[in-house]
Scaffold this active site. Structure first.
Site, PDB file in Angstrom:
ATOM      1  N   CYS A  15      -2.545  -3.806  -2.494  1.00  0.00           N
ATOM      2  CA  CYS A  15      -1.789  -2.512  -3.075  1.00  0.00           C
ATOM      3  C   CYS A  15      -1.981  -2.695  -4.746  1.00  0.00           C
ATOM      4  O   CYS A  15      -2.528  -1.487  -5.148  1.00  0.00           O
ATOM      5  CB  CYS A  15      -0.645  -2.058  -2.510  1.00  0.00           C
ATOM      6  N   HIS A  24       5.459  -2.257  -2.674  1.00  0.00           N
ATOM      7  CA  HIS A  24       4.125  -1.461  -2.496  1.00  0.00           C
ATOM      8  C   HIS A  24       3.966  -0.428  -3.543  1.00  0.00           C
ATOM      9  O   HIS A  24       4.740  -0.013  -4.198  1.00  0.00           O
ATOM     10  CB  HIS A  24       4.103  -0.703  -1.218  1.00  0.00           C
ATOM     11  N   HIS A  77      -3.948   4.714  -1.868  1.00  0.00           N
ATOM     12  CA  HIS A  77      -3.234   3.499  -1.766  1.00  0.00           C
ATOM     13  C   HIS A  77      -4.089   2.492  -0.897  1.00  0.00           C
ATOM     14  O   HIS A  77      -4.770   2.838   0.183  1.00  0.00           O
ATOM     15  CB  HIS A  77      -1.749   3.515  -1.504  1.00  0.00           C
TER      16      HIS A  77
END
Length: 272
Positions: free
Chosen positions: A181, A228, A240
């Site tokens: 990510c 994240h 993402h």
């Protein structure tokens, strides 16, 4: 990709402010001859990023914008460029270069017909058990002076992010062979001239906090800490690299996602 202008600091100590005002919060300082990346402007102020990756506003009369661009050829302009054993795409691939790479090249580039006018291939030195050369298709590269020299915009981020859709998730990955990510958003920003740290919790310390996302911002998620990050495409949607076994994809906010914060790294439209 875009290549924002570069500028040299021309005073001993230059204060970087949170807003384009002498009374605004001091966020960092730049020193004489340091090279800054210029990302926006407002009246007599410039929005810059320094070598330490901090962002802020600096008076325009305290920097000197470096004119022109670097004319060296060979910046990789595709997600992954294959380096071939011979001057043919049908020959074996011996190396792969990610977007933005500037490989050292020996300009004995040749056309398929053996001439060097408007070459189709350039030689790239490679290291290994023994030094050797590979061949990189000129069509997969661009000269620095062919890359737009201007301030990056949210639209630039979105176009770059969209090109990674479908790339598999890879913990620690930073290329189109696989991304995690934070590696994904780091590369999106890097290809448009903005440097971000490697990890999501580090990225969440830069830029400035905003309450509502707009395209190009970063959204940070987690329960007890940031775990994240995603690139916002709107106030509630994002792109993402989700998790092991997944691919870079579109997503949207929902009750299953604990949004911890939103950060912005470009100036607001009113100061751009």
């Amino acid at each position: 990709m875009v290549a924002p202008p570069k500028a040299l600091v021309t005073v001993g100590i230059a204060n970087l402010r949170a807003e384009p005002s002498e009374t605004s919060e001091l966020v960092d300082q730049a020193h004489l001859t340091e090279m800054l990346t210029v990302l926006g402007e407002w009246s007599d102020w410039r929005y810059v990023q320094g070598p330490d990756q901090y962002l802020g506003w600096i008076p325009a009369d305290q920097i000197f914008e470096v004119p022109g661009s670097d004319n060296r050829a060979g910046t990789v302009a595709v997600l992954l460029a294959d380096v071939h054993e011979r001057e043919s795409r049908a020959s074996p691939v011996i190396e792969r270069l990610p977007a933005g790479t500037r490989p050292p090249q020996i300009f004995k580039a040749v056309r398929a017909d053996g001439t060097n006018a408007h070459p189709q291939w350039s030689q790239v030195p490679l290291r290994g058990e023994r030094p050797r050369f590979g061949f990189l298709a000129v069509a997969d590269t661009t000269r620095a002076d062919e890359v737009a020299s201007r301030y990056p915009t949210a639209d630039d981020y979105l176009k770059t992010a969209e090109s990674f859709i479908g790339v598999p998730y890879l913990w620690g990955g930073t290329t189109a062979l696989g991304l995690d990510c934070s590696g994904f958003v780091q590369q999106v920003y890097r290809l448009n001239g903005v440097a971000l740290p490697r990890d999501a919790d580090q990225q969440a310390m830069l830029g400035r906090k905003v309450e509502k996302a707009r395209a190009g911002d970063l959204m940070f998620f987690g329960t007890d800490s940031v775990t994240h990050v995603a690139l916002a495409t709107s106030a509630s949607e994002f792109i993402h690299a989700p998790m092991k076994g997944g691919v870079v994809e579109h997503g949207r906010l929902g009750p299953e996602r604990n949004l911890r914060g939103i950060r912005r790294y470009l100036p607001d439209p009113s100061a751009a």
